[in-house]
Design an enzyme around this catalytic site. Structure first.
Site, PDB file in Angstrom:
ATOM      1  N   HIS A   1       0.571  -1.642   0.207  1.00  0.00           N
ATOM      2  CA  HIS A   1       0.048  -0.018   0.428  1.00  0.00           C
ATOM      3  C   HIS A   1       0.417   1.495  -0.103  1.00  0.00           C
ATOM      4  CE1 HIS A   1       0.270  -0.070   4.613  1.00  0.00           C
ATOM      5  NE2 HIS A   1       0.563   1.223   3.981  1.00  0.00           N
TER       6      HIS A   1
ATOM      7  N   ASP B   1      -0.802  -8.002   0.831  1.00  0.00           N
ATOM      8  CA  ASP B   1       0.662  -5.983   1.506  1.00  0.00           C
ATOM      9  C   ASP B   1       1.798  -5.806   1.246  1.00  0.00           C
ATOM     10  OD1 ASP B   1       0.355  -3.232   1.807  1.00  0.00           O
ATOM     11  OD2 ASP B   1      -0.498  -3.638   3.554  1.00  0.00           O
TER      12      ASP B   1
ATOM     13  N   SER C   1       5.265   2.331   7.916  1.00  0.00           N
ATOM     14  CA  SER C   1       4.094   0.836   7.258  1.00  0.00           C
ATOM     15  C   SER C   1       5.954   0.731   5.815  1.00  0.00           C
ATOM     16  CB  SER C   1       3.293   1.917   5.868  1.00  0.00           C
ATOM     17  OG  SER C   1       1.895   1.272   7.117  1.00  0.00           O
TER      18      SER C   1
END
Length: 558
Positions: free
Chosen positions: A133, A166, A248
């Site tokens: 993402h 992801d 992330s």
């Protein structure tokens, strides 16, 4: 965003003792404990579309090489066990699609995340492992090493991506002997999940500063979790280390410096509850794209494709003549074109998967970590591999073997790095029903769409739901403006199988000498428009596309 979202939430909450890997989080769901948030840090270049998460410059203050927490733990960048010189910052320029007006895109934005350098086992290629993402829908990527003599950014590109898990691998546009790679030790990915209560260190570049931040925590849980980026249910590890915007894609190390995961989401409303992607999931991805099928052929993570019910009720067990020594789950449905389709049947009792005994509550023993959902075992296989099962059918014990297949649904989950598919005819805009469409639209009050999203199944003559999403007003479609978000049933009496099938039916009517098209919706609306045999349709199509500044009447491949 009202009625449909409530409907989806209610359906999700009504599953009871049923479990299936095809049950995602509903769009816009923020109820209960499902408030998971992915941690890409963004700032908008178009003003109002998104608010920047960057702090004002006067709030950053003095920047040290490391922003440490937890009582100023002393970590050395050059420590032979705890090396952080392989942590990189990822810069992405992003332009997302618009699922409401699918021929357009949203504004350009910037995003930052974190990553870590690894070495592929097959050929020793140096790549950057990050979260999908962080780089999804990106148009330009750069990577930067921080805390080195030359912190210049370097252009990067996507080597491979798996949005289901992801995860993404990036290539840096420099030679292996370039200074970008100097004095760098690639992270070593461990073979299995970290142990419960073991110490972990989360490294990355979260909001609040520009330099590397390291937080410490412990592993608190190992089980299946819904991945916010894809809504897939995969194995995950929960840690109590802080995971914030910008973390992330960043590495999570154990106290010996081994890579035990990638940070990717946190639970909103909970104190320091973050999720990391564990080694078994990461290894599945890396093996698939580097040693098996290659980046373009990798099929992702298979799913069981069955709906199961726990066998904990004594009356239910008596009905199926199950003794106390028999444990397993009841198969209540088998989904078309998934792993178990054509092999398992409704009312089968699934007792073993890959040699693991299935408990009455639908869990299996998983290593040293306790128990986990049986559906997690299916996701650990590569697509195309055989999975051995044991079942009871009509009172007889049987062995079965299924081939792991890619995960498919009637209504697709989140899609990334692809254009929305659509077709426009006489101002009627047709689109497939999908998670992204529901999430982007005005959430119409239509409980049927909610039911289709959550539990709709593919069949041989229905591979996806095609909606008349809205109408571009024109004299050729007067009176149809109020029909929106309506599933299409047929064209001239022929069932619509998918978007390509709809186009074939509309354009094929010209050869049948039909001057008009009759388009019927599931709720009984009848729409009559001129066919391509009628010159009025050709003139109308050209006029409408010009008036609404639509460059092309279709996008069928995404």
């Amino acid at each position: 965003r009202n009625s449909l979202c409530h409907t989806l939430n209610n359906i999700a909450c009504s599953q009871g003792h049923y479990t299936m890997s095809t049950s995602p989080l509903p769009p816009n769901s923020t109820s209960g404990t499902d408030r998971r948030k992915i941690k890409r840090r963004r700032s908008s270049s178009v003003g109002k579309r998104r608010k920047s998460l960057e702090p004002p410059s006067d709030e950053i203050g003095d920047r040290s090489l490391l922003s440490l927490s937890n009582d100023d733990i002393d970590y050395d960048m050059e420590d032979q066990h705890l090396r952080f010189d392989n942590v990189v910052k990822v810069f992405a320029t992003v332009q997302e699609p618009d699922f409401v007006t699918p021929w357009q895109t949203l504004g350009v934005e910037s995003a930052t995340g974190s990553g870590v350098v690894i070495e592929t086992p097959q050929n020793g290629k140096l790549l950057i492992l990050t979260a999908a993402h962080v780089i999804s829908d990106s148009t330009f990527l750069q990577c930067q090493r921080v805390g080195v003599e030359n912190p210049d950014k370097h252009i990067a590109s996507v080597f491979a991506v798996c949005h289901e898990a992801d995860l993404a691998l990036l290539e840096v546009d420099v030679d292996k002997d370039d200074e970008f790679w100097q004095d760098l030790e690639p992270a070593k990915l461990l073979e299995d999940c970290p142990l419960l209560r073991s110490v972990v260190l989360v490294a990355g570049f979260p909001v609040g500063g520009e330099e590397l931040s390291i937080t410490e925590g412990v592993v608190s849980r190992i089980e299946g979790q819904s991945y916010s980026h894809s809504q897939r249910y995969l194995l995950a590890v929960t840690v109590d280390a802080a995971i914030n915007e910008g973390n992330s894609g960043g590495p999570v190390f154990n106290d010996s410096g081994g890579l035990v995961g990638i940070a990717f989401q946190a639970l909103q409303g909970a104190e320091n509850t973050g999720h990391i992607i564990p080694p078994p999931v990461i290894k599945h991805f890396i093996k698939g794209v580097t040693t098996l099928s290659g980046p373009d052929e990798y099929k992702g993570y298979p799913a069981d494709g069955i709906k199961m019910q726990q066998l904990t009720n004594s009356c239910l067990r008596s009905y199926y003549n199950l003794s106390d020594s028999i444990r397993g789950v009841l198969v209540t449905d088998v989904f078309y074109n998934n792993t178990c389709h054509g092999i398992l049947q409704k009312n089968d009792i699934l007792t073993h998967v890959d040699g693991r005994s299935v408990a009455n509550n639908g869990t299996v023993a998983y290593g040293k970590y306790g128990r986990g959902d049986v559906l997690i075992i299916f996701t650990l296989f590569q697509c195309g591999e055989n999975i051995n099962l044991k079942i009871i059918r009509s009172g007889k014990k049987m062995k079965a073997q299924v081939i792991a297949k890619p995960f498919v649904r009637l209504v697709p989950l989140s899609e990334h790095d692809t254009k929305p598919r659509y077709f426009i005819y006489c101002g009627l805009v047709f689109q497939p029903l999908s998670y992204d469409y529901i999430d982007s639209s005005e959430c119409p009050s239509n409980p049927k769409l909610g039911a289709l999203f959550h539990s709709g199944q593919q069949t041989d003559d229905k591979l996806e739901i095609i909606l008349l999403s809205h109408t571009l007003s024109d004299k050729v479609n007067i009176g149809y403006e109020h029909i929106s978000n309506a599933p299409i049933k047929s064209v001239n009496g022929k069932t619509v199988r998918d978007l390509k099938g709809l186009v074939d039916l509309i354009e094929g009517a010209a050869s049948e000498e039909e001057p008009f098209l009759q388009i019927t919706t599931d709720d009984g609306h009848i729409i009559i428009v001129p066919s391509l045999k009628n010159k009025d349709s050709v003139v109308a199509n050209k006029r409408i596309l010009s008036r609404y500044k639509v460059s092309c009447d279709r996008c069928l491949d995404g």
